[in-house]
Design a protein around this motif. Structure first.
Motif, PDB file in Angstrom:
ATOM      1  N   TYR A  62       0.821  -1.289   0.278  1.00 29.99           N
ATOM      2  CA  TYR A  62      -0.101  -0.386   0.319  1.00 29.99           C
ATOM      3  C   TYR A  62       0.798   1.311   0.173  1.00 29.99           C
ATOM      4  O   TYR A  62       1.774   1.277   0.043  1.00 29.99           O
ATOM      5  N   GLY A  63       0.581   2.764  -0.172  1.00 31.99           N
ATOM      6  CA  GLY A  63       1.270   3.368  -0.179  1.00 31.99           C
ATOM      7  C   GLY A  63       0.717   3.944   0.985  1.00 31.99           C
ATOM      8  O   GLY A  63       0.451   4.496   1.995  1.00 31.99           O
ATOM      9  N   ASP A 191       9.247  -5.681   3.142  1.00 28.74           N
ATOM     10  CA  ASP A 191       8.577  -5.280   2.223  1.00 28.74           C
ATOM     11  C   ASP A 191       7.968  -3.388   2.278  1.00 28.74           C
ATOM     12  O   ASP A 191       6.890  -2.891   2.720  1.00 28.74           O
ATOM     13  N   LEU A 192       9.197  -2.686   1.916  1.00 32.48           N
ATOM     14  CA  LEU A 192       8.414  -1.474   2.469  1.00 32.48           C
ATOM     15  C   LEU A 192       9.808  -0.510   1.802  1.00 32.48           C
ATOM     16  O   LEU A 192      11.570  -0.455   1.794  1.00 32.48           O
ATOM     17  N   PHE A 193       9.190  -0.167   0.115  1.00 38.74           N
ATOM     18  CA  PHE A 193      10.007   0.011  -0.898  1.00 38.74           C
ATOM     19  C   PHE A 193      10.074   2.347  -0.786  1.00 38.74           C
ATOM     20  O   PHE A 193       9.168   2.234  -0.774  1.00 38.74           O
ATOM     21  N   ARG A 199       8.612  -5.648 -10.894  1.00 42.96           N
ATOM     22  CA  ARG A 199       8.241  -7.207 -10.638  1.00 42.96           C
ATOM     23  C   ARG A 199       7.163  -6.836  -9.241  1.00 42.96           C
ATOM     24  O   ARG A 199       6.469  -7.847  -9.268  1.00 42.96           O
ATOM     25  N   HIS A 200       6.906  -5.838  -8.542  1.00 43.19           N
ATOM     26  CA  HIS A 200       6.838  -5.710  -7.421  1.00 43.19           C
ATOM     27  C   HIS A 200       4.972  -5.057  -7.764  1.00 43.19           C
ATOM     28  O   HIS A 200       4.466  -4.998  -7.396  1.00 43.19           O
ATOM     29  N   GLU A 201       5.284  -4.472  -8.720  1.00 40.02           N
ATOM     30  CA  GLU A 201       4.160  -3.347  -9.361  1.00 40.02           C
ATOM     31  C   GLU A 201       2.874  -4.499  -8.716  1.00 40.02           C
ATOM     32  O   GLU A 201       1.457  -4.029  -8.573  1.00 40.02           O
ATOM     33  N   PRO A 202       3.038  -5.991  -9.413  1.00 39.66           N
ATOM     34  CA  PRO A 202       1.362  -6.461  -9.033  1.00 39.66           C
ATOM     35  C   PRO A 202       0.647  -6.739  -7.358  1.00 39.66           C
ATOM     36  O   PRO A 202      -0.323  -6.930  -7.244  1.00 39.66           O
ATOM     37  N   ARG A 203       1.771  -6.707  -7.340  1.00 37.03           N
ATOM     38  CA  ARG A 203       1.103  -6.101  -5.320  1.00 37.03           C
ATOM     39  C   ARG A 203       0.600  -5.267  -4.919  1.00 37.03           C
ATOM     40  O   ARG A 203       0.716  -5.192  -3.596  1.00 37.03           O
ATOM     41  N   PHE A 204       0.633  -3.908  -5.527  1.00 34.50           N
ATOM     42  CA  PHE A 204       0.734  -2.736  -5.696  1.00 34.50           C
ATOM     43  C   PHE A 204      -1.284  -2.942  -5.476  1.00 34.50           C
ATOM     44  O   PHE A 204      -1.836  -3.330  -6.106  1.00 34.50           O
ATOM     45  N   ARG A 205      -1.792  -2.249  -3.927  1.00 33.36           N
ATOM     46  CA  ARG A 205      -2.999  -1.995  -3.486  1.00 33.36           C
ATOM     47  C   ARG A 205      -3.242  -0.037  -3.862  1.00 33.36           C
ATOM     48  O   ARG A 205      -3.312   0.282  -3.093  1.00 33.36           O
ATOM     49  N   THR A 206      -3.879  -0.049  -5.769  1.00 32.80           N
ATOM     50  CA  THR A 206      -4.142   1.667  -5.637  1.00 32.80           C
ATOM     51  C   THR A 206      -4.457   1.699  -3.610  1.00 32.80           C
ATOM     52  O   THR A 206      -5.855   1.162  -3.430  1.00 32.80           O
ATOM     53  N   ASP A 251       0.078   7.403  -8.760  1.00 34.00           N
ATOM     54  CA  ASP A 251       0.721   7.666 -10.004  1.00 34.00           C
ATOM     55  C   ASP A 251       1.998   6.375  -9.564  1.00 34.00           C
ATOM     56  O   ASP A 251       2.639   6.882  -8.798  1.00 34.00           O
ATOM     57  N   PRO A 252       2.414   6.352 -10.538  1.00 29.98           N
ATOM     58  CA  PRO A 252       3.361   5.504 -11.498  1.00 29.98           C
ATOM     59  C   PRO A 252       4.417   6.103 -11.919  1.00 29.98           C
ATOM     60  O   PRO A 252       6.016   5.054 -10.945  1.00 29.98           O
ATOM     61  N   LEU A 253       4.944   7.216 -11.242  1.00 26.63           N
ATOM     62  CA  LEU A 253       5.799   7.324 -11.344  1.00 26.63           C
ATOM     63  C   LEU A 253       6.250   7.854 -10.425  1.00 26.63           C
ATOM     64  O   LEU A 253       7.643   8.162  -9.397  1.00 26.63           O
TER      65      LEU A 253
END
Length: 387
Positions: A62-63, A191-193, A199-206, A251-253
């Motif tokens: 999560y963000g 898991d804190l980036f 490669r970890h984008e699929p794990r992100f929850r908007t 925002d992906p950026l």
């Protein structure tokens, strides 16, 4: 409606699970969150609920907004501990260009304590700039401060990581994000980036925007916040490309660049693991911070009326003073940082508790979500053996 709770807790921490389950039931189907805690390096709470149970569960990311500042300033603490940085040197010793417009006498200590007065720029940042710490730092070097540097404090919400990060870059030749990856994240597999690999984008929850009730919306609408107020400047709402804080990490950026003030992406496990590693042995490794270093960065440096928040706040060096800001029952010296959508993370060295919480929907009214108080109280009692 009852929410199914996933994960588990160690013996004695059942009240934490009960508190989490009760809150999830109150929120109903729309709730999605994670809760994790360590005590003296042992994971004792690992819980999650909501749709993420079918989309990664405890591994979902999560963000975490300003909870990112904890990761950023752990790097600064490590560099101070090493002797690479000195808290009472002027910022210009490392970054000469910063001294323009009357900022030349500011020390690194004062900068970390949100006393610089450069909470943003007169004209605001573009989307590209607000995602890029180096671009923000270049513009902030020339900015006239909004108050006399060192004379007061106010939350440098979107820029403190860019400012301290530029000091790190000038002193080490590496970005703060690179030092964090090398010295903290990768060694512990956290898991804190600060900069999410593709490669970890699929794990992100908007992040989902806030859904306030009518009475809550009325309170939000009543808050005075003019277009050129300090709050508007600090949250970049006054320029040609105003930042939408509620959807900032979507925002992906932002995710790719990982601006150190608010661009981190994490799970509750990652947040709690960061602080567990900071104060205690984890995975067979010695604590990242010596006791004296942790105590100095947790010590109150700015406490009282925050010019940006227009409220009582308390900061150590880069970290929030967690007991003074949020949970007075914690021990003196607790330090961490919350995030705008509701995340919370901290270490309490006296009890050995390291805590992390994430949620998907932006919580009312912003900042550490109110439910944290229940969860933290239950976890702290259990950590002390009083659960």
């Amino acid at each position: 409606m009852t929410q199914e709770i996933h994960g588990g807790v160690a013996d004695g921490f059942e009240p934490v699970r009960d508190a989490f389950a009760a809150f999830a039931a109150e929120e109903g189907d729309g709730y999605e969150g994670q809760l994790c805690a360590y005590v003296h390096g042992r994971r004792v709470v690992d819980l999650w609920a909501g749709e993420s149970a079918d989309a990664g569960g405890g591994d979902a990311l999560y963000g975490v907004y300003s909870s990112s500042k904890g990761a950023a300033h752990l790097v600064v603490a490590l560099l101070v501990q090493d002797g690479t940085l000195e808290l009472d040197r002027r910022v210009t010793y490392y970054w000469p260009e910063f001294g323009s417009e009357g900022k030349g006498a500011l020390t690194l200590r004062e900068l970390l304590a949100h006393r610089a007065g450069v909470v943003g720029t007169d004209t605001g940042f573009s989307r590209q700039e607000v995602a890029d710490d180096r671009m923000m730092a270049e513009r902030l070097a020339d900015q006239r401060p909004f108050w006399r540097p060192g004379g007061a404090f106010g939350y440098h919400a979107l820029v403190i990581g860019a400012l301290t990060g530029e000091v790190v870059r000038r002193a080490t030749g590496r970005t703060l994000q690179e030092v964090y990856e090398e010295r903290v994240r990768a060694p512990y597999g956290l898991d804190l980036f600060l900069g999410l690999p593709a490669r970890h984008e699929p794990r992100f929850r908007t992040t989902l925007p806030m859904a306030p009730t009518p009475p809550q919306q009325a309170l939000l609408d009543a808050v005075p916040d003019g277009p050129h107020s300090l709050a508007a400047v600090a949250f970049n709402r006054h320029g040609a490309e105003p930042t939408d804080i509620e959807t900032f990490p979507n925002d992906p950026l932002v995710r790719a660049k990982g601006p150190a003030s608010a661009g981190g992406v994490a799970s509750a496990r990652g947040l709690a693991g960061l602080y567990a590693a900071a104060i205690g042995e984890l995975d067979g490794k010695a604590p990242l911070l010596k006791e004296d270093t942790a105590a100095e960065f947790a010590q109150l440096h700015s406490v009282g009326y925050d010019l940006v928040a227009r409220a009582h706040k308390a900061f150590g060096l880069g970290f929030q003073a967690t007991a003074d800001c949020w949970y007075p029952f914690l021990g003196a010296g607790a330090f961490g940082h919350s995030g705008a959508a509701g995340s919370q993370a901290f270490a309490d060295p006296r009890s050995g508790l390291a805590y992390g919480y994430t949620r998907r929907r932006f919580a009312f009214p912003g900042g550490a979500a109110p439910e944290n108080e229940r969860f933290v109280a239950a976890a702290h009692r259990a950590a002390l053996g009083r659960g």
